[in-house]
Design an enzyme around this catalytic site. Structure first.
Site, PDB file in Angstrom:
ATOM      1  N   ASP A 256      -9.856  -6.861  -3.378  1.00 35.19           N
ATOM      2  CA  ASP A 256      -9.671  -5.465  -2.970  1.00 35.19           C
ATOM      3  C   ASP A 256     -10.537  -4.599  -3.893  1.00 35.19           C
ATOM      4  OD1 ASP A 256      -8.648  -3.250  -1.696  1.00 35.19           O
ATOM      5  OD2 ASP A 256      -6.575  -3.509  -2.388  1.00 35.19           O
TER       6      ASP A 256
ATOM      7  N   SER B 256       0.834  -1.197   0.000  1.00 36.16           N
ATOM      8  CA  SER B 256       0.000   0.000   0.000  1.00 36.16           C
ATOM      9  C   SER B 256       0.879   1.263   0.000  1.00 36.16           C
ATOM     10  CB  SER B 256      -0.983  -0.048   1.172  1.00 36.16           C
ATOM     11  OG  SER B 256      -2.007   0.910   1.000  1.00 36.16           O
TER      12      SER B 256
ATOM     13  N   HIS C 235      -7.004  -6.157   0.706  1.00 32.01           N
ATOM     14  CA  HIS C 235      -6.004  -5.092   0.638  1.00 32.01           C
ATOM     15  C   HIS C 235      -4.693  -5.459   1.349  1.00 32.01           C
ATOM     16  CE1 HIS C 235      -4.563  -1.106  -0.203  1.00 32.01           C
ATOM     17  NE2 HIS C 235      -4.262  -0.928   1.068  1.00 32.01           N
TER      18      HIS C 235
END
Length: 242
Positions: free
Chosen positions: A192, A94, A222
């Site tokens: 996700d 991320s 995620h």
């Protein structure tokens, strides 16, 4: 009331190939713990730094912003260089993936692997992430609804300026993808938000790496390194590094 222990950085010394592991926003090094121990078992040196304000009480997050966390990443890379590692690969999840891409634009890295990377984030979305994190943290601590409500005030009143700077940091990183020439693997979770598959494709198209791969994992959400496809993802990471 439950006391949540603060997170710590991870440093596992192995061979001369060091892997820098970068966790996600509002999370901490647990994102990378299983990856680090698995890679260390294969012989790699693994270092997962903890960004300032992360892995502690949510209030800590209010004192820092994206430039502080980026500096933590730069310092972590420098730490590995100071320890004598010439061969450094980076894995980022991320926002950790954003930092990985940014680092690859300026530093000589062996390989990079990015997971669940956003190519843009609205300031309001980023603020909401902190609010959700703070609320969940306080709920886990077992605080009463009224106490939580009272303690959440500073989070709701956070100015969006810091979050706008965060968005600009992401956008600036994405505008310089063509500076990346190092071998890269780009992973995303098929469970996700659909925007992450699009992000992966954009990154894949714009980097100038001669060795590049992109892959979606069907059961991954995620936080890919913690989910159902965890073992398969770790094996894919090991295969790519080798």
């Amino acid at each position: 009331m439950l006391k949540i222990l603060p997170a710590k950085e991870i440093y596992l010394q192995g061979n001369e190939h060091a892997v820098l592991l970068l966790h996600s926003f509002t999370s901490h090094t647990r994102d990378m713990k299983k990856v680090a121990t698995s890679l260390h078992a294969q012989g790699y040196t693994c270092y997962a730094p903890l960004y300032r304000g992360h892995g502690h009480t949510p209030e800590q997050l209010l004192h820092y912003q994206v430039d502080d966390w980026w500096q933590d990443v730069v310092d972590a890379h420098q730490f590995l260089l100071n320890e004598g590692y010439q061969k450094i690969s980076v894995i980022g999840l991320s926002i950790g993936g954003i930092f990985t891409l940014k680092l690859a634009q300026f530093e000589k890295l062996s390989q990079i692997i990015v997971l669940s990377v956003p190519i843009d984030k609205e300031p309001a979305q980023l603020k909401q992430r902190i609010i959700d994190y703070a609320y969940n943290y306080k709920t886990i601590e077992g605080k009463s609804a009224s106490q939580i409500s009272q303690e959440m005030e500073p989070f709701h009143h956070m100015a969006l300026d810091a979050m706008s700077a965060f968005q600009q940091f992401i956008q600036a990183t994405m505008q310089q993808l063509d500076r990346i020439t190092v071998p890269i693997a780009i992973y995303y979770g098929e469970r996700d938000d659909a925007s992450y598959a699009q992000s992966a494709e954009t990154i894949y198209q714009h980097v100038h790496s001669s060795t590049k791969q992109k892959r979606g994992f069907e059961n991954a959400k995620h936080l890919m390194t913690l989910g159902r496809d965890q073992d398969e993802i770790i094996q894919e990471i090991i295969d790519f590094l080798e």
